[in-house]
Design an enzyme around this catalytic site. Structure first.
Site, short mmCIF file in Angstrom:
data_model
loop_
_atom_site.label_atom_id
_atom_site.label_comp_id
_atom_site.label_asym_id
_atom_site.label_seq_id
_atom_site.Cartn_x
_atom_site.Cartn_y
_atom_site.Cartn_z
N ARG A 105 0.80 -1.23 0.00
CA ARG A 105 0.00 0.00 0.00
C ARG A 105 0.83 1.28 0.00
NH1 ARG A 105 -2.78 -0.97 5.80
NH2 ARG A 105 -4.47 0.24 4.86
N GLY A 226 -13.03 -9.65 22.43
CA GLY A 226 -12.97 -10.86 21.62
C GLY A 226 -14.12 -11.79 21.92
N GLY A 254 -12.13 -8.98 10.24
CA GLY A 254 -13.40 -8.32 9.96
C GLY A 254 -14.41 -8.40 11.10
N ASP A 257 -14.88 -4.97 12.83
CA ASP A 257 -15.67 -4.06 12.00
C ASP A 257 -17.14 -4.47 12.02
OD1 ASP A 257 -13.26 -2.82 11.28
OD2 ASP A 257 -12.96 -4.21 9.62
#
Length: 314
Positions: A105, A226, A254, A257
């Site tokens: 990136r 978690g 993910g 999110d």
């Protein structure tokens, strides 16, 4: 608009078979990016969401825009950069271990984002501005863009929701702590993971982490734990919401999110903080069941397919 968010989304290549990438010849192509993950998950839950970012004017950039738009997310604010490429990343699926993530990136179009890329009219129509700590780590101009977004949100009475999402491949703990604590102090809601909370506050217990952010003026804090669930706190109330049991975890990427999307969905529906956290836990659990960043996120019909599920959620 219910939620507006922005950041870097990349093309993700996931190997068809597990093992070292040097032995891999076939990949599945999809996308990944914390902010677009949240946008897609919220759209599937029935909300009006906008995602914006800077993409390369290349095939990968077009693919990302089309993918996100195809999920019902407003991408009208996307900018295509003719001079810088769309970033890519790879997952290395390791048996008995979490995936290894390899990013490509540096010099990406997203890292060239500037405050002028933001559309105030789009931000002012939203109930929430969702931000992560990934974007300010990409470049100084991205950092300025995040701070400008916060100022626009505050100017227009839009709530700022901040997920620190610390990526130590982008900067070190000291750099992250300095910048992200400034952003957190200007946010209305902060959603750190336990380890992230420790990096930012020096505290190890969820209640102590939350207290540090509340002292900065944050209205509500949710510390993600978690599979154990999440701890939430405001100045008036606090509590713990247990997580959902997932018998077979395919890919944990993910899930955080997904939690953010479920949590925001609960708030948008007018639910209490505890109810919103419970929905966040549930959506995050869905994300664990498939490979890929967004493939496992549920639709609202899946959440409510059994009336008892809704009763448990609330």
């Amino acid at each position: 608009m219910d939620v507006i968010t922005f950041g870097e989304t990349m093309v993700l290549f996931t190997p068809i078979t597990p093992g070292p990438l040097r032995f891999t010849s076939s990949f599945q192509k999809t996308i990944g990016g914390a902010e677009s993950n949240v946008a897609i998950a919220l759209s599937r839950l029935g909300h009006r969401v906008g995602w914006t970012g800077r993409l390369g004017k290349d095939e990968f950039g077009i693919y990302i825009r089309n993918f996100i738009r195809g999920e019902g997310v407003d991408t009208s604010g996307v900018i295509f950069d003719e001079n810088n490429p769309t970033a890519v990343f790879f997952k290395e699926m390791r048996p008995m271990q979490e995936p290894n993530i390899l990013y490509y990136r540096n010099g990406s179009a997203a890292s060239r984002m500037v405050p002028e890329d933001l559309n105030e009219e789009q931000i002012k129509t939203a109930s929430f501005l969702h931000l992560t700590g990934i974007t300010p780590a990409l470049s100084p101009s991205c950092r300025e863009t995040v701070m400008h977004a916060i100022s626009l949100a505050k100017k227009n009475g839009v709530k700022v929701v901040f997920d620190p999402n610390i990526r130590l491949k982008l900067w070190n703990k000291e750099q992250a702590s300095g910048v992200l604590n400034v952003i957190a102090a200007q946010s209305d809601i902060v959603l750190p993971g336990l380890e992230e909370g420790t990096i930012l506050t020096g505290k190890k217990q969820p209640a102590d982490i939350a207290a540090c952010f509340l002292e900065k003026g944050v209205e509500a804090v949710v510390v993600k734990l978690g599979d154990k669930g999440a701890y939430y706190a405001t100045k008036a109330a606090q509590g713990f919401v247990p997580g959902y049991t997932v018998t077979r975890i395919i890919d944990p990427i993910g899930a955080g999110d997904g939690f953010a999307a479920g949590f925001l969905s609960g708030l948008l529906r007018g639910w209490s903080l505890e109810e919103a956290v419970r929905l966040g836990n549930r959506v995050g659990a869905f994300a664990l069941t498939t490979a890929g960043d967004v493939e496992g996120y549920p639709y609202w019909s899946q959440i409510c397919q059994d009336r008892r599920d809704t009763e448990v959620l609330r």
